[in-house]
Design an enzyme around this catalytic site. Structure first.
Site, PDB file in Angstrom:
ATOM      1  N   ASP A 232       6.092  -2.727  17.349  1.00  0.00           N
ATOM      2  CA  ASP A 232       6.632  -1.481  17.834  1.00  0.00           C
ATOM      3  C   ASP A 232       7.490  -1.654  19.353  1.00  0.00           C
ATOM      4  O   ASP A 232       8.443  -1.096  19.471  1.00  0.00           O
ATOM      5  CB  ASP A 232       5.482  -0.544  17.832  1.00  0.00           C
ATOM      6  CG  ASP A 232       4.603  -0.695  16.605  1.00  0.00           C
ATOM      7  OD1 ASP A 232       5.170  -0.122  15.615  1.00  0.00           O
ATOM      8  OD2 ASP A 232       3.562  -0.848  16.739  1.00  0.00           O
TER       9      ASP A 232
ATOM     10  N   HIS B 222      -0.805   1.773  15.680  1.00  0.00           N
ATOM     11  CA  HIS B 222       0.424   1.092  15.184  1.00  0.00           C
ATOM     12  C   HIS B 222       0.525   1.723  13.742  1.00  0.00           C
ATOM     13  O   HIS B 222      -0.109   1.445  12.685  1.00  0.00           O
ATOM     14  CB  HIS B 222       0.043  -0.333  14.950  1.00  0.00           C
ATOM     15  CG  HIS B 222       1.000  -0.947  14.012  1.00  0.00           C
ATOM     16  ND1 HIS B 222       2.274  -1.028  14.284  1.00  0.00           N
ATOM     17  CD2 HIS B 222       1.109  -1.212  12.640  1.00  0.00           C
ATOM     18  CE1 HIS B 222       2.918  -1.710  13.113  1.00  0.00           C
ATOM     19  NE2 HIS B 222       2.190  -1.661  12.119  1.00  0.00           N
TER      20      HIS B 222
HETATM   21  P1  NAI Z   1       0.487 -10.907   2.453  1.00  0.00           P
HETATM   22  O1  NAI Z   1      -0.040  -9.694   1.278  1.00  0.00           O
HETATM   23  O2  NAI Z   1       1.540 -11.524   1.974  1.00  0.00           O
HETATM   24  O3  NAI Z   1      -0.761 -11.818   2.971  1.00  0.00           O
HETATM   25  C1  NAI Z   1      -1.960 -11.158   3.276  1.00  0.00           C
HETATM   26  C2  NAI Z   1      -2.736 -12.700   3.063  1.00  0.00           C
HETATM   27  O4  NAI Z   1      -4.260 -12.131   3.432  1.00  0.00           O
HETATM   28  C3  NAI Z   1      -3.002 -12.969   1.671  1.00  0.00           C
HETATM   29  O5  NAI Z   1      -2.775 -14.601   1.553  1.00  0.00           O
HETATM   30  C4  NAI Z   1      -4.472 -12.732   1.172  1.00  0.00           C
HETATM   31  O6  NAI Z   1      -4.878 -13.504   0.353  1.00  0.00           O
HETATM   32  C5  NAI Z   1      -5.147 -12.622   2.416  1.00  0.00           C
HETATM   33  N1  NAI Z   1      -6.243 -11.961   2.594  1.00  0.00           N
HETATM   34  C6  NAI Z   1      -6.736 -10.941   2.016  1.00  0.00           C
HETATM   35  N2  NAI Z   1      -8.020 -10.490   2.222  1.00  0.00           N
HETATM   36  C7  NAI Z   1      -8.446 -11.488   3.082  1.00  0.00           C
HETATM   37  C8  NAI Z   1      -9.794 -11.718   3.557  1.00  0.00           C
HETATM   38  N3  NAI Z   1     -10.667 -11.024   3.692  1.00  0.00           N
HETATM   39  N4  NAI Z   1      -9.939 -12.890   4.445  1.00  0.00           N
HETATM   40  C9  NAI Z   1      -8.878 -13.883   4.497  1.00  0.00           C
HETATM   41  N5  NAI Z   1      -7.604 -13.607   3.948  1.00  0.00           N
HETATM   42  C10 NAI Z   1      -7.445 -12.455   3.237  1.00  0.00           C
HETATM   43  O7  NAI Z   1       0.730  -9.761   3.624  1.00  0.00           O
HETATM   44  P2  NAI Z   1       1.508 -10.066   5.002  1.00  0.00           P
HETATM   45  O8  NAI Z   1       2.936  -9.490   4.775  1.00  0.00           O
HETATM   46  O9  NAI Z   1       1.367 -11.294   5.586  1.00  0.00           O
HETATM   47  O10 NAI Z   1       0.890  -8.749   5.737  1.00  0.00           O
HETATM   48  C11 NAI Z   1      -0.312  -8.871   6.403  1.00  0.00           C
HETATM   49  C12 NAI Z   1      -0.915  -7.811   7.195  1.00  0.00           C
HETATM   50  O11 NAI Z   1      -0.092  -7.506   8.415  1.00  0.00           O
HETATM   51  C13 NAI Z   1      -0.606  -6.321   6.172  1.00  0.00           C
HETATM   52  O12 NAI Z   1      -2.068  -5.885   6.514  1.00  0.00           O
HETATM   53  C14 NAI Z   1       0.432  -5.821   6.877  1.00  0.00           C
HETATM   54  O13 NAI Z   1       0.088  -4.359   6.729  1.00  0.00           O
HETATM   55  C15 NAI Z   1       0.043  -6.233   8.272  1.00  0.00           C
HETATM   56  N6  NAI Z   1       1.129  -6.058   9.106  1.00  0.00           N
HETATM   57  C16 NAI Z   1       0.877  -5.610  10.750  1.00  0.00           C
HETATM   58  C17 NAI Z   1       2.162  -5.305  11.339  1.00  0.00           C
HETATM   59  C18 NAI Z   1       1.667  -4.882  12.735  1.00  0.00           C
HETATM   60  O14 NAI Z   1       2.693  -4.666  13.555  1.00  0.00           O
HETATM   61  N7  NAI Z   1       0.626  -4.635  13.287  1.00  0.00           N
HETATM   62  C19 NAI Z   1       3.499  -5.578  11.040  1.00  0.00           C
HETATM   63  C20 NAI Z   1       3.482  -6.200   9.722  1.00  0.00           C
HETATM   64  C21 NAI Z   1       2.511  -6.118   8.950  1.00  0.00           C
END
Ligand code: NAI
Length: 329
Positions: free
Chosen positions: A162, A190
């Site tokens: 952000d 966030h």
């Molecule tokens: P993604 O769906 O591509 O990957 C998530 C991964 O986490 C998957 O490989 C899944 O198997 C794994 N996962 C799920 N539960 C798990 C657990 N209990 N233990 C270990 N691994 C687990 O998602 P992406 O795009 O990589 O995003 C990840 C997170 O980041 C989402 O929650 C998204 O909302 C968040 N995010 C946060 C931002 C921020 O500014 N704080 C910005 C963009 C995304």
């Protein structure tokens, strides 16, 4: 030469993981002379994909990559870890209410908080990226603290994306370069309720607010644009912002470990009660960082509009905290 730092990344098979791991292994996060050992956590069904990522990491022949492990066991992933990036989270599925999302993630972050509390290095620096990241960080901190080993203040949430989004909008509007801009803070959660506060931003000593001279732009264009940027990227790309999120995670940890050289950066950190934010809530504030420690910027003036915006994002975080209170008993 330096001994390797153990870095845990959860959700290693995911989109953000794919942008993040290569940059950590190349030295962009902890320094070009700092070896790292990657400890990758993902779900059992994602282990095959994690192994594919490890094959690619090997094929980069990174001189600083001193080791990689993959596991689905948090106790193994967080063992002796010094930097933990909690990226993996349960995404919102079809028909899932906000409350369900909170509850599902609360389960994940109590388990991981307990593993950090028991097995991590006592000085571990934790960055939660997985959403809802402020509340997930809060849950991990509250759970870890029961073991009395690791530092509560080292549980942080990612507001840096952000912050970077706001910097880039301010640079474009003022005609100044991004790297000339100082003293931005993004307050709060966030989420679209965050408050990107441009009142104190300067560029080469000039007030950027004065340069822009358009408070209507601030309220009606800038704030909504920064707040809804994630949704705009999903709409355009068909996928969420992963590369910029990974970049922000690198920025957050790099500045925390290597120092911000007196500059303000935004981190979501446990509140000490200042600015009227109840103690313990993970809230985006301005910090400076030095010698591996962050320091909250004190005494920022909060005017009426800012108080309204801060209270708005705080209300959301208090609701989230109330929503998971039962799970933390
Ligand atoms: P993604 O769906 O591509 O990957 C998530 C991964 O986490 C998957 O490989 C899944 O198997 C794994 N996962 C799920 N539960 C798990 C657990 N209990 N233990 C270990 N691994 C687990 O998602 P992406 O795009 O990589 O995003 C990840 C997170 O980041 C989402 O929650 C998204 O909302 C968040 N995010 C946060 C931002 C921020 O500014 N704080 C910005 C963009 C995304």
């Amino acid at each position: 030469s330096k001994s390797p730092i153990r870095v845990t990344v959860t959700g290693a098979a995911g989109q953000i993981g794919y942008s993040l791991l290569f940059r950590i292994a190349s030295g962009e996060m902890l320094g070009k002379d700092q070896p790292v050992i990657l400890q990758l956590l993902d779900l059992p069904q994602a282990q095959k994909a994690v192994n594919g990522v490890i094959m690619e990491l090997e094929d980069c022949a990174f001189p600083l990559l001193a080791g990689v492990i993959a596991t689905d066991d948090p106790a193994v992933a967080f063992k002796d870890t010094q930097v933990a990036l909690l990226v993996g989270a349960r995404p919102r599925g079809p028909g899932m209410e906000r409350k369900d999302l909170l509850t599902e993630n609360a389960k994940i972050f109590t388990v991981q908080g307990a593993a950090i509390g028991q097995y991590a290095d006592p000085d571990v620096k934790v960055l939660v990226v997985g959403n809802p990241c402020n509340t997930n960080a809060y849950i991990a901190k509250e759970t870890a603290k029961k073991f009395g080993r690791v530092k509560e203040k080292n549980f942080t949430a990612m507001l840096r994306l952000d912050h970077n989004r706001a910097l880039s909008q301010l640079a474009a509007k003022s005609g100044r370069t991004v790297d000339s801009l100082k003293n931005l803070v993004v307050w709060g959660n966030h989420s679209p309720t965050m408050y990107a506060d441009y009142r104190f931003v300067t560029s080469n000593g000039d007030s950027v607010k004065t340069l822009i001279n358009d408070e209507t732009w601030n309220r009606e264009t800038f704030l909504p644009k920064v707040g809804k940027r994630g949704a705009a990227i999903i709409e355009a790309r068909g996928l969420s912002s992963a590369a910029s999120a990974a970049n922000a995670a690198i920025d957050h940890v790099r500045d925390w470990v290597l120092g911000s050289k007196g500059e303000w950066v935004t981190m979501g950190i446990p509140s000490d009660g200042s600015y009227g934010i109840p103690e313990g809530i993970i809230f985006g504030v301005a910090v400076t960082t030095e010698n591996g420690e962050y320091k909250r910027v004190e005494g920022i003036e909060v005017d009426e509009f800012s108080r309204e915006r801060i209270n708005f994002t705080l209300n959301e975080l208090e609701e989230e905290r109330a929503g998971v209170a039962d799970l933390l008993k």
